[in-house]
Design a protein around this motif. Structure first.
Motif, mmCIF file in Angstrom:
data_model
loop_
_atom_site.group_PDB
_atom_site.id
_atom_site.type_symbol
_atom_site.label_atom_id
_atom_site.label_comp_id
_atom_site.label_asym_id
_atom_site.label_seq_id
_atom_site.Cartn_x
_atom_site.Cartn_y
_atom_site.Cartn_z
ATOM 1 N N PRO A 51 -11.981 -17.346 56.604
ATOM 2 C CA PRO A 51 -11.799 -16.336 57.646
ATOM 3 C C PRO A 51 -12.586 -15.079 57.273
ATOM 4 C CG PRO A 51 -9.875 -16.394 56.234
ATOM 5 C CD PRO A 51 -10.791 -17.503 55.777
ATOM 6 N N MET A 52 -12.920 -14.279 58.272
ATOM 7 C CA MET A 52 -13.621 -13.022 58.010
ATOM 8 C C MET A 52 -12.704 -12.056 57.259
ATOM 9 S SD MET A 52 -15.484 -10.391 60.677
ATOM 10 C CE MET A 52 -14.176 -10.485 61.855
ATOM 11 N N VAL A 53 -11.461 -11.961 57.708
ATOM 12 C CA VAL A 53 -10.456 -11.077 57.109
ATOM 13 C C VAL A 53 -9.105 -11.769 57.229
ATOM 14 C CG1 VAL A 53 -9.293 -8.825 57.281
ATOM 15 C CG2 VAL A 53 -11.731 -8.993 57.750
ATOM 16 N N VAL A 54 -8.231 -11.554 56.257
ATOM 17 C CA VAL A 54 -6.854 -12.028 56.321
ATOM 18 C C VAL A 54 -5.954 -10.794 56.412
ATOM 19 C CG1 VAL A 54 -4.996 -13.248 55.116
ATOM 20 C CG2 VAL A 54 -7.352 -14.092 54.965
ATOM 21 N N ALA A 55 -5.080 -10.779 57.417
ATOM 22 C CA ALA A 55 -4.121 -9.684 57.590
ATOM 23 C C ALA A 55 -2.734 -10.218 57.282
ATOM 24 C CB ALA A 55 -4.182 -9.149 59.016
ATOM 25 N N LEU A 56 -1.991 -9.480 56.466
ATOM 26 C CA LEU A 56 -0.658 -9.888 56.028
ATOM 27 C C LEU A 56 0.382 -8.840 56.435
ATOM 28 C CD1 LEU A 56 -1.795 -10.947 52.446
ATOM 29 C CD2 LEU A 56 -1.394 -12.478 54.387
ATOM 30 N N PRO A 57 0.685 -8.736 57.722
ATOM 31 C CA PRO A 57 1.667 -7.743 58.167
ATOM 32 C C PRO A 57 3.066 -8.107 57.693
ATOM 33 C CG PRO A 57 1.064 -9.172 59.989
ATOM 34 C CD PRO A 57 0.176 -9.539 58.824
ATOM 35 N N GLU A 61 6.141 -4.561 64.115
ATOM 36 C CA GLU A 61 5.271 -3.459 64.535
ATOM 37 C C GLU A 61 3.863 -3.629 63.962
ATOM 38 O OE1 GLU A 61 3.759 -0.259 66.424
ATOM 39 O OE2 GLU A 61 5.663 -1.231 66.808
ATOM 40 N N GLU A 62 3.768 -4.026 62.705
ATOM 41 C CA GLU A 62 2.451 -4.259 62.104
ATOM 42 C C GLU A 62 1.732 -5.426 62.783
ATOM 43 O OE1 GLU A 62 3.169 -2.477 57.606
ATOM 44 O OE2 GLU A 62 3.024 -4.649 57.870
ATOM 45 N N VAL A 63 2.473 -6.476 63.136
ATOM 46 C CA VAL A 63 1.859 -7.598 63.854
ATOM 47 C C VAL A 63 1.293 -7.103 65.183
ATOM 48 C CG1 VAL A 63 2.300 -9.798 65.033
ATOM 49 C CG2 VAL A 63 3.308 -9.370 62.781
ATOM 50 N N ARG A 64 2.076 -6.327 65.936
ATOM 51 C CA ARG A 64 1.610 -5.793 67.216
ATOM 52 C C ARG A 64 0.356 -4.946 67.045
ATOM 53 N NH1 ARG A 64 7.036 -5.440 68.458
ATOM 54 N NH2 ARG A 64 7.251 -3.349 67.607
ATOM 55 N N GLU A 65 0.351 -4.090 66.041
ATOM 56 C CA GLU A 65 -0.796 -3.199 65.822
ATOM 57 C C GLU A 65 -2.050 -3.979 65.410
ATOM 58 O OE1 GLU A 65 -1.100 0.013 66.606
ATOM 59 O OE2 GLU A 65 0.909 -0.225 67.454
ATOM 60 N N VAL A 66 -1.871 -4.994 64.581
ATOM 61 C CA VAL A 66 -3.013 -5.826 64.186
ATOM 62 C C VAL A 66 -3.583 -6.525 65.418
ATOM 63 C CG1 VAL A 66 -3.701 -7.913 62.920
ATOM 64 C CG2 VAL A 66 -2.348 -6.149 61.776
ATOM 65 N N LEU A 67 -2.715 -7.109 66.234
ATOM 66 C CA LEU A 67 -3.186 -7.805 67.438
ATOM 67 C C LEU A 67 -3.837 -6.846 68.421
ATOM 68 C CD1 LEU A 67 -0.290 -10.356 67.965
ATOM 69 C CD2 LEU A 67 -2.596 -10.812 67.128
ATOM 70 N N ARG A 68 -3.280 -5.666 68.580
ATOM 71 C CA ARG A 68 -3.869 -4.662 69.479
ATOM 72 C C ARG A 68 -5.265 -4.261 68.981
ATOM 73 N NH1 ARG A 68 0.120 -0.979 69.566
ATOM 74 N NH2 ARG A 68 1.034 -1.983 71.367
ATOM 75 N N THR A 69 -5.385 -4.023 67.697
ATOM 76 C CA THR A 69 -6.664 -3.630 67.118
ATOM 77 C C THR A 69 -7.690 -4.750 67.245
ATOM 78 O OG1 THR A 69 -5.580 -2.112 65.590
ATOM 79 C CG2 THR A 69 -7.791 -2.860 64.988
ATOM 80 N N CYS A 70 -7.284 -5.977 66.984
ATOM 81 C CA CYS A 70 -8.212 -7.108 67.115
ATOM 82 C C CYS A 70 -8.659 -7.270 68.565
ATOM 83 C CB CYS A 70 -7.566 -8.383 66.595
ATOM 84 S SG CYS A 70 -7.420 -8.405 64.789
#
Length: 105
Positions: A51-57, A61-70
């Motif tokens: 993967p290009m980046v791995v996000a570990l929320p 709230e962190e999941v929502r923000e990661v998805l919004r940013t992506c």
């Protein structure tokens, strides 16, 4: 484009990782090849792709923000659970984010 042998555009990777680091702790955003290697496939190991980046929320709230940013950055996201599936459903593509929430999220 600045694409390495892994097929990842390093300029885009730096942009995405930088934006996600504003949302998550530094150790919850992985982008170095040695850190993302264990996220390249699920239980179906015949197909692998870093993967290009791995996000570990760690929470909703962190999941929502990661998805919004992506979404804003137009970066596709592959959700990953325990990585034990045999269907290849958690296998990312080169310019994807792998999202693996903690068990609390």
């Amino acid at each position: 484009m600045n694409i390495a042998a892994t097929g990842i555009d390093f300029i885009r990777q730096a942009e995405v990782a930088g934006r996600l680091r504003r949302l998550l702790p530094a150790d919850a955003v992985l982008h170095a090849e040695e850190d993302t290697r264990s996220y390249e496939c699920d239980g179906l190991t015949a197909y692998r792709q870093l993967p290009m980046v791995v996000a570990l929320p760690s929470n909703e709230e962190e999941v929502r923000e990661v998805l919004r940013t992506c979404h804003e950055l137009k970066v596709p996201v592959v959700a990953r659970g325990a990585g034990t599936g045999l269907s290849g459903g958690a296998t990312p593509a080169r310019q994807f984010i792998c999202l693996q929430p903690s068990s609390q999220a």
